[in-house]
Design a protein around this motif. Structure first.
Motif, mmCIF file in Angstrom:
data_model
loop_
_atom_site.group_PDB
_atom_site.id
_atom_site.type_symbol
_atom_site.label_atom_id
_atom_site.label_comp_id
_atom_site.label_asym_id
_atom_site.label_seq_id
_atom_site.Cartn_x
_atom_site.Cartn_y
_atom_site.Cartn_z
ATOM 1 N N LYS A 26 -6.096 1.077 -48.703
ATOM 2 C CA LYS A 26 -5.610 2.402 -49.330
ATOM 3 C C LYS A 26 -5.080 2.038 -50.733
ATOM 4 C CE LYS A 26 -4.475 4.715 -45.164
ATOM 5 N NZ LYS A 26 -3.514 5.391 -44.293
ATOM 6 N N ARG A 27 -5.248 0.791 -51.193
ATOM 7 C CA ARG A 27 -4.880 0.411 -52.663
ATOM 8 C C ARG A 27 -5.726 1.275 -53.729
ATOM 9 N NH1 ARG A 27 -6.589 -4.241 -50.445
ATOM 10 N NH2 ARG A 27 -8.099 -4.452 -52.290
ATOM 11 N N GLU A 28 -4.887 1.771 -54.667
ATOM 12 C CA GLU A 28 -5.477 2.728 -55.439
ATOM 13 C C GLU A 28 -4.589 2.731 -56.860
ATOM 14 O OE1 GLU A 28 -7.645 4.168 -56.935
ATOM 15 O OE2 GLU A 28 -8.289 5.735 -55.568
ATOM 16 N N VAL A 29 -5.214 3.115 -57.747
ATOM 17 C CA VAL A 29 -4.498 3.626 -59.162
ATOM 18 C C VAL A 29 -5.227 4.853 -59.524
ATOM 19 C CG1 VAL A 29 -4.225 3.058 -61.513
ATOM 20 C CG2 VAL A 29 -4.305 1.264 -59.841
ATOM 21 N N TRP A 30 -4.142 5.694 -60.135
ATOM 22 C CA TRP A 30 -4.473 7.123 -60.393
ATOM 23 C C TRP A 30 -3.557 7.447 -61.765
ATOM 24 C CZ3 TRP A 30 -2.472 6.455 -55.776
ATOM 25 C CH2 TRP A 30 -1.108 7.135 -55.645
ATOM 26 N N VAL A 31 -4.140 8.520 -62.485
ATOM 27 C CA VAL A 31 -3.199 9.265 -63.509
ATOM 28 C C VAL A 31 -3.173 10.598 -63.200
ATOM 29 C CG1 VAL A 31 -3.345 9.681 -65.992
ATOM 30 C CG2 VAL A 31 -4.269 7.379 -65.276
ATOM 31 N N LEU A 91 0.943 6.868 -64.510
ATOM 32 C CA LEU A 91 0.156 6.072 -64.094
ATOM 33 C C LEU A 91 0.494 5.366 -62.763
ATOM 34 C CD1 LEU A 91 -2.318 4.212 -64.430
ATOM 35 C CD2 LEU A 91 -1.016 2.485 -65.707
ATOM 36 N N ILE A 92 -0.216 5.623 -61.779
ATOM 37 C CA ILE A 92 0.745 5.413 -60.338
ATOM 38 C C ILE A 92 -0.284 4.381 -59.620
ATOM 39 C CG2 ILE A 92 1.439 6.578 -58.311
ATOM 40 C CD1 ILE A 92 1.200 9.326 -59.840
ATOM 41 N N ALA A 93 0.245 3.544 -59.078
ATOM 42 C CA ALA A 93 -0.365 2.584 -58.196
ATOM 43 C C ALA A 93 0.084 2.295 -56.955
ATOM 44 C CB ALA A 93 -0.575 1.105 -59.140
ATOM 45 N N ILE A 94 -0.688 2.019 -55.908
ATOM 46 C CA ILE A 94 -0.353 1.751 -54.659
ATOM 47 C C ILE A 94 -0.799 0.138 -54.348
ATOM 48 C CG2 ILE A 94 -0.579 1.991 -52.194
ATOM 49 C CD1 ILE A 94 -1.105 5.088 -52.752
ATOM 50 N N LEU A 95 0.195 -0.490 -54.110
ATOM 51 C CA LEU A 95 -0.069 -2.027 -54.066
ATOM 52 C C LEU A 95 0.894 -2.640 -53.032
ATOM 53 C CD1 LEU A 95 0.417 -2.805 -58.146
ATOM 54 C CD2 LEU A 95 -1.745 -2.759 -56.913
ATOM 55 N N PRO A 96 0.264 -3.864 -52.537
ATOM 56 C CA PRO A 96 1.423 -4.442 -51.727
ATOM 57 C C PRO A 96 2.676 -4.672 -52.307
ATOM 58 C CG PRO A 96 -1.010 -5.575 -51.805
ATOM 59 C CD PRO A 96 -0.780 -4.542 -52.836
#
Length: 468
Positions: A173-178, A188-193
């Motif tokens: 579900k890693r993702e980056v969006w604005v 700027l949002i990111a889902i990361l480990p």
């Protein structure tokens, strides 16, 4: 009240503290009572729906109607009320011990929120009861902020699915969006480990603080009120790394008054857009292209490291992380410590490495993890090492007389009537000016609280309690 004696002031403060404690207990009991009533409302709505029968498409109408009635009476959105009703059922039915502790005033709403977030997902009733018993022991003596990483680690140890499997699924579900904001701004949002996300944040913070240090005192040097990752206000503002209307190339000191939070954002943009935080306006004191390595402290159980167990590794102060990431970080580290802990309490007994250096400082970092004043979470690398009994009073420089204190609480210890003593197990017993005592336990011991209980549900085998 001019001319009041110190004893009279202490008595007044003591009375105030008693009154505040009573008020908080009463507030907690009232909040818990409201939750109990919302759970009862769900029972009523469900019974009404069952009596009414009818098509399934309108089966939730009684629930909506009752939520609307409660919302209208309380001047709250009925959607909000219905969500609170659902949350109340989860708390009352799944975490009854937590609800009882809240109703008696032992814990606050903040503690309850943490325990619901971390424990409600444990499906097995017996394992969830073990979690509650252990986590409530921490909640009764720690702030919600300190409780959260300990509770997350406890929940991970009790989860029927190994953390590595859950992490593998979550990583997809890693993702980056604005998300656009007002006034020409955007998020700027990111889902990361977790280890990567916190490493990024630390690297950005290091760059920003290097800029502040290089600038020194200046117009922006006042406390801006911005909070750092450890929770304490930053002492300085910042110089810019990105071009700014108030700056001239290679002369950013005099007029730059941005807060450190703004510098972090500028550094973040530079690193992503140029690969390094070295635009034309960078101060000469920061060498171009200088690499700053992020600091991430990871604890890996030795049996997990050798593949003999699946107990989760920990990103210190944040919670569990997957074993593969933890081992990769440990394998590429310039050095790592072997920590010997007590099998029941978790107290740090010894620490060593192949090439020992600054042995005592490393031991303290592992034991403390953050400032040791009750409730403070300022990390050790931003704290001072303090002699509990001062050197001028013959206090020895040894583990049982040293502890990390952030600058705020270090100053408080030496310039107020607060007093502290340390016991051999590393517990700091703080005494307030009015004589109240507040114990602060080493962070390493917070998750070792499942003594004498069974730990995991099927299908995983139940470990010996001493594994905790």
């Amino acid at each position: 009240m001019t001319g009041t004696t110190p004893t009279a002031w202490q008595q007044r403060i003591d009375t105030l503290l008693h009154a505040l404690a009573d008020a908080r207990r009463d507030a907690a009991a009232a909040q818990a009572r409201e939750v109990a009533l919302l759970a009862e409302a769900v029972e009523i709505a469900q019974a009404m729906a069952q009596d009414a029968g009818g098509p399934t498409s309108v089966a939730d109408i009684p629930m909506r109607s009752l939520a609307a009635q409660i919302g209208a009476a309380a001047r709250v959105s009925d959607r909000t009320v219905q969500k609170h009703m659902s949350d109340a059922v989860v708390l009352v039915e799944k975490l009854p011990a937590t609800f009882a502790a809240w109703a008696s005033g032992d814990v606050s709403r903040g503690h309850v929120r943490v325990l619901v977030e971390t424990g409600a997902a444990i499906e097995d009733d017996a394992a969830r009861a073990v979690f509650e018993d252990a986590a409530l022991g921490v909640a009764r003596r720690e702030t919600p902020g300190r409780l959260k990483p300990a509770a997350r680690l406890l929940a991970a140890r009790l989860h029927p699915i190994p953390l590595q499997e859950r992490h593998t699924a979550a990583a997809t579900k890693r993702e980056v969006w604005v998300r656009d904001l007002d006034d020409g701004m955007a998020e700027l949002i990111a889902i990361l480990p977790a280890a990567i996300a916190h490493g990024i944040r630390d690297r950005i913070d290091q760059y920003a603080r290097r800029v502040v240090d290089a600038r020194g005192a200046g117009p922006g040097g006042e406390n801006t009120g911005d909070s750092s990752q450890g929770g304490a206000p930053d002492a300085t503002s910042s110089t810019a790394l990105l071009p700014h209307p108030d700056t001239n190339s290679h002369n950013t000191h005099p007029t730059d008054t941005r807060r450190i939070s703004e510098v972090r954002a500028d550094v973040f943009a530079d690193l992503l857009l140029t690969g390094h935080a070295t635009p034309e306006t960078t101060n000469d004191a920061i060498p171009a292209g200088e690499a700053i390595i992020a600091r991430v402290q990871v604890t890996v159980p030795v049996l997990t490291a050798v593949g003999a167990d699946d107990a989760p590794a920990e990103l210190v102060g944040k919670g569990p992380i997957d074993t593969a990431t933890a081992l990769r970080l440990a394998g590429t580290a310039t050095g790592w410590d072997r920590v010997l802990t007590h099998p029941i309490t978790g107290n740090v007994l010894a620490i060593d490495r192949y090439r020992p250096s600054d042995h005592l400082k490393r031991t303290l970092r592992v034991r403390d993890e953050h400032c040791r004043f009750p409730g403070c979470r300022t990390p050790t690398y931003r704290s001072d090492i303090d002699h509990t009994t001062a050197r001028e009073h013959d206090g020895p420089t040894e583990l049982t007389n040293l502890a990390h204190l952030c600058r705020r609480h270090h100053t408080l210890k030496h310039h107020s009537a607060w007093r502290v003593r340390q016991t051999p197990d590393g517990i700091l017993h703080w005494t307030s000016p009015t004589g109240r005592t507040y114990p602060d336990h080493p962070a390493r011991t917070l998750v070792f609280t499942t003594r004498g209980t069974e730990a995991r549900p099927e299908p995983r085998p139940t470990p010996d309690p001493t594994d905790f």
